[in-house]
Enzyme design. Structure first.
Site, PDB file in Angstrom:
ATOM      1  N   ASP A 220       1.103  -1.153  -0.151  1.00 38.25           N
ATOM      2  CA  ASP A 220       0.164   0.141   0.353  1.00 38.25           C
ATOM      3  C   ASP A 220       0.764   1.191  -0.058  1.00 38.25           C
ATOM      4  O   ASP A 220       1.622   1.462   0.567  1.00 38.25           O
ATOM      5  CB  ASP A 220      -0.537   0.026   0.775  1.00 38.25           C
ATOM      6  N   ASN A 228      -1.853  12.965  -4.488  1.00 41.28           N
ATOM      7  CA  ASN A 228      -3.214  13.116  -5.645  1.00 41.28           C
ATOM      8  C   ASN A 228      -2.963  14.147  -5.402  1.00 41.28           C
ATOM      9  O   ASN A 228      -3.593  15.924  -6.379  1.00 41.28           O
ATOM     10  CB  ASN A 228      -4.150  12.442  -5.680  1.00 41.28           C
ATOM     11  N   HIS A 233      -2.807  14.536 -10.185  1.00 34.29           N
ATOM     12  CA  HIS A 233      -3.030  13.145 -10.558  1.00 34.29           C
ATOM     13  C   HIS A 233      -2.420  12.243 -11.419  1.00 34.29           C
ATOM     14  O   HIS A 233      -2.176  11.014 -11.275  1.00 34.29           O
ATOM     15  CB  HIS A 233      -4.414  12.663 -11.383  1.00 34.29           C
ATOM     16  N   ASP A 237      -0.253   9.052 -11.037  1.00 33.56           N
ATOM     17  CA  ASP A 237      -0.435   7.783 -12.381  1.00 33.56           C
ATOM     18  C   ASP A 237       1.183   7.654 -12.685  1.00 33.56           C
ATOM     19  O   ASP A 237       1.704   6.610 -12.869  1.00 33.56           O
ATOM     20  CB  ASP A 237      -0.913   8.501 -12.780  1.00 33.56           C
ATOM     21  N   GLU A 263      -4.724   1.790  -5.118  1.00 30.85           N
ATOM     22  CA  GLU A 263      -3.163   2.066  -4.358  1.00 30.85           C
ATOM     23  C   GLU A 263      -2.275   1.527  -4.246  1.00 30.85           C
ATOM     24  O   GLU A 263      -1.271   0.958  -3.447  1.00 30.85           O
ATOM     25  CB  GLU A 263      -2.320   3.883  -3.620  1.00 30.85           C
TER      26      GLU A 263
END
Length: 303
Positions: A220, A228, A233, A237, A263
């Protein structure tokens, strides 16, 4: 490795044939059908036409070889043979036809349709040059069935040989295009496009294959929502793509990994060292991921 197109063992049956007939996939199933059709055609010709003389020892040998090949197609391990091993089915079928036309010359015209079936099978299940390899035994069988040869028959032989090769090539080309499309559809359905790992559908498949002693590791990315929110974002990514790339590099061939959502990543390790194996993977991944200096850490748990 052998390209076993279609269903696996016992998935389905066609007509009156039981599921075990298709054990190994369509390539073997239809190969057995090709062999069976040749045997039935030979037996029917001998029973109805009653030709004399009949080469019984030779015919018995052909039947024995057919039965032996059928048994081997069930007994040998799947996915271990070359695709070229499938060539034995059309060659044996043509051999049976040759002996039938020798015993019953009146069937020579009827048998021409079976040559088409043999080349259709070759185009569907053998490599690209399969039709060219089958051409020689097919021409020998065809010429033997003619019983005579002249200029007109030579021209007809060239024509039918071209049709056989064209049919095998076209079907082989269609099969290869289909294989590409199926592979693309499989990737679209089971692979996460951002990380390159399996998606949830792919994860469900490999988790169903887990065995006692395997190690499950869950990763995680820490505080990913803040990443983010603060950096956008697109940067998030990029972090996910980088993490997925490094994770994939750390896996062995028999290991599996998936993006389970957001994630979180899930890894199935086929490892008998259990806890040590999972900790070693986590340590290697930590060193590799931290070298990117993305300002993101991760947590991991294993069982």
């Amino acid at each position: 490795p052998m390209r076993w197109n279609g269903r696996d063992a016992g998935d389905d049956s066609v007509g009156l044939l039981p599921g075990w007939w298709w054990r190994g996939g369509d390539a073997l199933g239809y190969g057995r059908l090709l062999s069976l059709g040749s045997l039935l055609t030979t037996g029917l010709a001998l029973a109805v036409l009653r030709p004399t003389p009949v080469h019984w020892p030779l015919l018995a040998a052909v039947v024995a070889v057919h039965l032996c090949v059928g048994w081997l197609s069930h007994a040998l391990p799947r996915r271990t043979s070359s695709e070229w091993a499938l060539l034995v089915f059309p060659v044996l079928a043509l051999l049976g036809l040759a002996l039938t036309t020798v015993a019953a010359p009146g069937l020579a015209g009827v048998m021409i349709g079976y040559f088409v079936l043999c080349f259709a099978y070759t185009g569907l299940f053998l490599p690209d040059r399969g039709g060219a390899v089958l051409l020689l035994p097919a021409l020998v069988t065809y010429v033997v069935s003619l019983r005579a040869f002249n200029a007109e028959l030579a021209l007809r032989t060239c024509f039918v040989a071209g049709v056989w090769l064209a049919l095998a090539h076209l079907l082989n080309r269609m099969r290869r295009r289909q294989d590409v499309l199926v592979a693309q559809l499989h990737a679209d359905a089971h692979v996460d496009p951002l990380t390159g790992l399996a998606n949830r559908r792919g994860m469900a498949r490999f988790l169903a294959e887990a065995e006692p002693g395997d190690v499950l590791v869950v990763f995680d990315l820490d505080h990913f929502k803040r990443v983010n929110d603060e950096r956008g974002h697109a940067y998030g990514d990029h972090v996910l793509e980088t993490f997925g790339r490094h994770l994939g590099r750390q896996l062995r061939t028999r290991d599996r990994a998936a993006r389970s959502g957001g994630e979180e990543m899930v890894v199935l390790l086929r490892c008998r060292e259990q806890e040590r194996c999972g900790k070693q993977l986590t340590q290697r991944l930590r060193e590799a991921f931290s070298s990117e200096e993305l300002g993101v850490t991760f947590s991991a748990g294993l069982a």
